[in-house]
Design an enzyme around this catalytic site. Structure first.
Site: not given
Length: 437
Positions: A21-22, A25
């Site tokens: 997920h990170e 980003h």
């Protein structure tokens, strides 16, 4: 050891999903030339850190989340000192709104892709094993909750919401359990009877330890593997034995055997067994938990279907997005008062229990794929401090042409953090409460 296995699976799954997920980003931010100061899996204190270029890569000791710190962005760190200066070209706030929107959606998109890939892989690698409805020739055996629902021993489930039942596992599908006005059609004594699912059925399942087992197929069986040094082994049970009676009571089906053997927990009981066309009588000392120590071998034929990659792609994609639609249905029931939030929501302890105390790759990846889609859905909720909150503000900026002030974003972030911390505290307390009570 059981607890360590549960916790280990939870940490492995969360670390994988949070890291990806990170990563979504970070990669989108770097793609648009933004400076990424930190990429962290887990929260402080630090276990490990290494700086590569402009980015410090961190492994935190609290593995319940992670974060990416992008220069010039109002985030959970609430570090707003740099915002008092004019923006530099490499800062988040200096980039066009559409680029910032893609960065905020990056984690969600990666989680969705991860979930889809996992479900596609499971279908392609393992295929599908299921029990054809035509094999459930002896009907079902309901437990107490199933009887309250309206099922009776021997009922043949023939349809779900009016559609013929093909795979018995569909009896437990979320479409049935979360749908409105859902009902089973059973054949009983030559007649068809409708059994409606009450709106509070999910709450009832949450209160019941057997949960999904409100009805089970009535399965004729023989003894499969006998656990060494178990009560079954000491009694002389062998693989292939057909247990006809326990204490004089017939046990044609495994569900009947389980009910009868529990009556003799901690006691000695006579087993009438058929072996090689010969009837034997064995004496067994039943364990305190009402078991003997063997695995059953069902006398029903399960079907297996293999999928090509072309078949696995649409099927896995559909299964992945079904997780999101089921979550939406679940939230709908909570908001309509048809389900209790305390019974429907689980925190880290509850998720660890879902993984279970035995390790199985298929189950691990199935749950991890589901969690990846849930993580994407939860992060898309329009709550400040979540990605969805940032998406709302950026969408407003793109439509109105006016950017919310840094002061507003900072205060919104604080409110969001309070909401998230409160929700996390509620989920953990709720998990502990369920265990105790």
């Amino acid at each position: 050891m059981d607890i360590l296995i549960m916790v280990g699976q939870l940490l492995l799954g969360l670390t994988l999903l949070v890291g990806l997920h990170e990563l979504g980003h970070m990669l989108t931010a770097k793609w648009f030339g933004m400076r990424v100061e930190k990429y962290a899996i887990g929260f402080p204190p630090k276990i490990f850190s290494k700086k590569v270029g402009e980015t410090e890569y961190i492994l935190g000791a609290i593995p319940l989340g992670g974060f990416v710190k992008i220069t010039g962005m109002v985030d959970e760190s609430l570090d707003t000192e740099a915002l008092k200066k004019d923006p530099e070209p490499y800062e988040f706030r200096a980039k066009p709104a559409w680029q910032r929107l893609i960065v905020m959606m990056g984690g969600i998109i990666v989680n969705v892709i991860t979930g889809i890939v996992i479900f596609i892989g499971l279908n392609y690698y393992y295929g599908e094993s299921y029990l054809p409805a035509s094999e459930v020739k002896y009907g079902v055996q309901p437990n107490e909750m199933g009887q309250e629902l309206g099922f009776k021993p021997g009922d043949q489930i023939v349809a779900l919401n009016g559609k013929p039942l093909e795979k018995f596992e569909d009896v437990y599908s979320m479409d049935m359990l979360l749908g409105s006005n859902s009902y089973y059609t059973v054949e009983r004594n030559g007649e068809q009877v409708k059994i409606p699912i009450p709106v509070d059925f999910m709450d009832r399942m949450a209160d019941n330890k057997d949960r999904m087992l409100f009805v089970q197929p009535r399965v004729p069986f023989v003894v499969g593997e006998v656990v060494p040094s178990s009560a079954a082994s000491k009694a002389g049970l062998q693989t292939g034995d057909y247990i006809m009676t326990v204490g004089g009571e017939p046990t044609q089906f495994f569900s009947e055997f389980q009910e009868v053997i529990k009556k003799h927990a901690g006691k000695s009981v006579a087993l009438e067994v058929e072996r090689n066309n010969e009837v034997l009588t064995l004496n067994a000392e039943v364990n305190e938990d009402g078991t003997l120590g063997f695995y059953q071998k069902p006398l029903l034929s399960y079907a297996t279907r293999d999928y090509s990659i072309g078949e696995a792609v649409p099927l896995g994609t559909s299964q992945a997005f079904a997780v999101i639609t089921n979550n939406i249905k679940g939230f709908g029931k909570i908001f309509r008062g048809e389900a209790s939030a305390s019974k429907s929501l689980s925190g880290p302890i509850g998720i660890a229990q879902i993984f279970g105390d035995t390790f199985n790759w298929y189950k691990f990846w199935s749950i991890t794929g589901m969690l990846s889609m849930v993580l994407a859905f939860m992060n898309f909720l329009p709550i400040p401090a979540l990605d969805g909150g940032h998406v709302v503000f950026l969408t407003y900026e793109m439509i109105s042409g006016r950017k919310p002030s840094d002061n507003f974003l900072e205060n919104a972030q604080k409110v969001g953090m309070v909401l998230l911390l409160g929700l996390m505290a509620f989920a953990i307390f709720n998990d502990v409460f369920k265990i105790i009570f």
